[in-house]
Design a protein around this motif. Structure first.
Motif, PDB file in Angstrom:
ATOM      1  N   GLN A  74     -18.810   2.131   3.117  1.00 44.40           N
ATOM      2  CA  GLN A  74     -19.419   1.441   4.250  1.00 44.40           C
ATOM      3  C   GLN A  74     -20.582   0.590   3.757  1.00 44.40           C
ATOM      4  N   LEU A  75     -20.757  -0.586   4.368  1.00 38.40           N
ATOM      5  CA  LEU A  75     -21.902  -1.433   4.032  1.00 38.40           C
ATOM      6  C   LEU A  75     -23.186  -0.788   4.528  1.00 38.40           C
ATOM      7  N   ILE A  76     -24.214  -0.822   3.715  1.00 36.59           N
ATOM      8  CA  ILE A  76     -25.522  -0.313   4.113  1.00 36.59           C
ATOM      9  C   ILE A  76     -26.230  -1.379   4.944  1.00 36.59           C
ATOM     10  N   HIS A  77     -26.750  -0.985   6.098  1.00 40.07           N
ATOM     11  CA  HIS A  77     -27.395  -1.970   6.985  1.00 40.07           C
ATOM     12  C   HIS A  77     -28.504  -1.318   7.788  1.00 40.07           C
ATOM     13  N   GLU A  78     -29.328  -0.556   7.128  1.00 42.73           N
ATOM     14  CA  GLU A  78     -30.432   0.116   7.814  1.00 42.73           C
ATOM     15  C   GLU A  78     -31.562  -0.841   8.161  1.00 42.73           C
ATOM     16  N   ASN A  79     -31.716  -1.921   7.385  1.00 41.23           N
ATOM     17  CA  ASN A  79     -32.726  -2.934   7.701  1.00 41.23           C
ATOM     18  C   ASN A  79     -32.239  -4.303   7.254  1.00 41.23           C
ATOM     19  N   ASP A  80     -33.043  -5.333   7.518  1.00 39.54           N
ATOM     20  CA  ASP A  80     -32.624  -6.710   7.252  1.00 39.54           C
ATOM     21  C   ASP A  80     -32.466  -7.020   5.763  1.00 39.54           C
ATOM     22  N   GLU A  81     -33.024  -6.186   4.900  1.00 40.16           N
ATOM     23  CA  GLU A  81     -32.936  -6.437   3.460  1.00 40.16           C
ATOM     24  C   GLU A  81     -31.663  -5.873   2.848  1.00 40.16           C
ATOM     25  N   ASP A  82     -30.959  -5.039   3.593  1.00 47.09           N
ATOM     26  CA  ASP A  82     -29.751  -4.420   3.044  1.00 47.09           C
ATOM     27  C   ASP A  82     -28.599  -5.408   2.943  1.00 47.09           C
ATOM     28  N   TYR A  83     -28.440  -6.226   3.978  1.00 47.84           N
ATOM     29  CA  TYR A  83     -27.438  -7.292   3.928  1.00 47.84           C
ATOM     30  C   TYR A  83     -28.150  -8.619   4.134  1.00 47.84           C
ATOM     31  N   VAL A  84     -27.975  -9.532   3.188  1.00 48.03           N
ATOM     32  CA  VAL A  84     -28.667 -10.820   3.251  1.00 48.03           C
ATOM     33  C   VAL A  84     -27.658 -11.942   3.050  1.00 48.03           C
ATOM     34  N   VAL A  85     -27.687 -12.922   3.913  1.00 48.13           N
ATOM     35  CA  VAL A  85     -26.862 -14.117   3.747  1.00 48.13           C
ATOM     36  C   VAL A  85     -27.733 -15.330   4.013  1.00 48.13           C
ATOM     37  N   SER A  86     -27.559 -16.362   3.178  1.00 51.74           N
ATOM     38  CA  SER A  86     -28.330 -17.594   3.328  1.00 51.74           C
ATOM     39  C   SER A  86     -27.416 -18.782   3.082  1.00 51.74           C
ATOM     40  N   GLY A  87     -27.123 -19.514   4.155  1.00 46.63           N
ATOM     41  CA  GLY A  87     -26.237 -20.665   4.022  1.00 46.63           C
ATOM     42  C   GLY A  87     -24.851 -20.254   3.555  1.00 46.63           C
ATOM     43  N   LYS A  88     -24.225 -21.126   2.773  1.00 44.08           N
ATOM     44  CA  LYS A  88     -22.863 -20.873   2.307  1.00 44.08           C
ATOM     45  C   LYS A  88     -22.791 -20.398   0.856  1.00 44.08           C
ATOM     46  N   MET A  89     -23.958 -20.376   0.186  1.00 53.87           N
ATOM     47  CA  MET A  89     -23.898 -20.104  -1.244  1.00 53.87           C
ATOM     48  C   MET A  89     -24.700 -18.890  -1.692  1.00 53.87           C
ATOM     49  N   TYR A  90     -25.160 -18.074  -0.742  1.00 48.89           N
ATOM     50  CA  TYR A  90     -25.857 -16.852  -1.160  1.00 48.89           C
ATOM     51  C   TYR A  90     -25.543 -15.719  -0.198  1.00 48.89           C
ATOM     52  N   GLU A  91     -25.137 -14.609  -0.767  1.00 50.10           N
ATOM     53  CA  GLU A  91     -24.882 -13.411   0.012  1.00 50.10           C
ATOM     54  C   GLU A  91     -25.131 -12.200  -0.884  1.00 50.10           C
ATOM     55  N   ARG A  92     -25.753 -11.178  -0.302  1.00 53.93           N
ATOM     56  CA  ARG A  92     -26.009  -9.949  -1.060  1.00 53.93           C
ATOM     57  C   ARG A  92     -25.742  -8.750  -0.173  1.00 53.93           C
ATOM     58  N   TRP A  93     -24.974  -7.797  -0.694  1.00 53.99           N
ATOM     59  CA  TRP A  93     -24.731  -6.582   0.069  1.00 53.99           C
ATOM     60  C   TRP A  93     -24.527  -5.383  -0.851  1.00 53.99           C
ATOM     61  N   VAL A  94     -24.699  -4.207  -0.262  1.00 55.31           N
ATOM     62  CA  VAL A  94     -24.473  -2.947  -0.962  1.00 55.31           C
ATOM     63  C   VAL A  94     -23.602  -2.074  -0.075  1.00 55.31           C
ATOM     64  N   ALA A  95     -22.589  -1.475  -0.668  1.00 56.55           N
ATOM     65  CA  ALA A  95     -21.733  -0.526   0.049  1.00 56.55           C
ATOM     66  C   ALA A  95     -21.774   0.807  -0.687  1.00 56.55           C
ATOM     67  N   ALA A  96     -21.586   1.896   0.057  1.00 58.27           N
ATOM     68  CA  ALA A  96     -21.690   3.207  -0.591  1.00 58.27           C
ATOM     69  C   ALA A  96     -20.870   4.253   0.141  1.00 58.27           C
ATOM     70  N   TYR A  97     -20.593   5.322  -0.586  1.00 61.62           N
ATOM     71  CA  TYR A  97     -20.076   6.533   0.053  1.00 61.62           C
ATOM     72  C   TYR A  97     -20.440   7.736  -0.797  1.00 61.62           C
ATOM     73  N   THR A  98     -20.547   8.884  -0.154  1.00 60.72           N
ATOM     74  CA  THR A  98     -20.929  10.104  -0.852  1.00 60.72           C
ATOM     75  C   THR A  98     -19.719  11.029  -0.965  1.00 60.72           C
ATOM     76  N   LYS A  99     -19.455  11.454  -2.185  1.00 64.70           N
ATOM     77  CA  LYS A  99     -18.320  12.335  -2.455  1.00 64.70           C
ATOM     78  C   LYS A  99     -18.849  13.736  -2.727  1.00 64.70           C
ATOM     79  N   GLU A 100     -18.306  14.717  -2.033  1.00 61.15           N
ATOM     80  CA  GLU A 100     -18.767  16.085  -2.191  1.00 61.15           C
ATOM     81  C   GLU A 100     -17.811  16.885  -3.070  1.00 61.15           C
TER      82      GLU A 100
END
Length: 232
Positions: A74-100
């Motif tokens: 799942q994409l992390i989206h707890e705050n505005d810094e977790d997913y960032v997009v700017s125009g058409k040429m910049y995007e940053r995201w982090v996805a994660a899951y926890t395995k037990e």
């Protein structure tokens, strides 16, 4: 008056049941996997396009690339810094899951950044800097698809206090970290991607993990450049 008073609760109850039923019908339209359980993550995924084993098609909000996205993340989206997009040429995201595993937890993450890279003639400089910073090596593995050049490296990384230790020999230890630099052959678009496992156990074999990572990297497809063609 008493009749109207009795009718009102019945109407409210009926509306609530109707809304709940509509919600359940809408939710049933999505695959029963972790990625679609998260309302933010599902906005990027094509529910009707399962690709490979355990992946769905991911489409960037920039419109500049598509790729395979693992269904358990799942994409992390707890705050505005977790997913960032700017125009058409910049995007940053982090996805994660926890395995037990028994009483232990393994945190798995994927970090991706889309940006404009250097001129293709200077591409090797950017790749070398990235790999040296991560793994203390400057010659990554290289593969190509019809529209991308993929540079990647892997290692087992751990910290002893503030000191970073890197084991580059996969025969000695299954890698915990993969880093890749994916360059578009037709433009200066670049994706930098890293995959990390943090925990005391790693169940995947080196071969299984390598295949999983390469399938994701080779799935990255950049949008073709317009070059003045109004039909695109």
């Amino acid at each position: 008056m008493k009749k109207r008073t009795k009718t009102l609760p019945a109407i409210i109850t009926g509306v609530a049941i109707l809304i709940d039923g509509i919600w359940m019908i809408n939710e049933s339209r999505y695959p029963n996997v972790s990625a679609f359980d998260d309302h933010f993550t599902r906005k990027f995924l094509n529910k009707d396009k399962k690709v490979g084993d355990g992946f769905y098609e991911f489409k960037s909000k920039t419109g500049q690339y598509t790729m395979w996205f693992p269904e358990e993340y799942q994409l992390i989206h707890e705050n505005d810094e977790d997913y960032v997009v700017s125009g058409k040429m910049y995007e940053r995201w982090v996805a994660a899951y926890t395995k037990e595993h028994k009483k232990e937890h393994q945190i798995n993450s994927i970090s991706l950044k889309l940006l404009e890279g250097r001129d293709p003639e200077d591409e090797s400089f950017s790749v070398e800097s990235l790999m040296k910073n991560c793994f203390n090596v400057s010659e990554p593995k290289v593969i190509e698809t019809s529209n991308t050049r993929i540079y990647y490296q892997s290692a087992y990384i751990y910290f002893n206090g503030p000191e970073k230790h890197v084991i580059n020999d996969s025969k000695e230890h299954v890698p915990s970290t993969y880093v890749a630099y994916v360059a578009d052959k037709e433009s200066t678009k670049v994706i930098q991607l890293s995959m990390d496992q943090v925990g005391d156990f790693i169940e995947d074999s080196n071969l299984e993990k390598n295949i999983w990572v390469l399938n994701m990297l080779k799935s990255i497809h950049f949008k073709a450049e317009n070059n003045g063609d109004a039909r695109r």
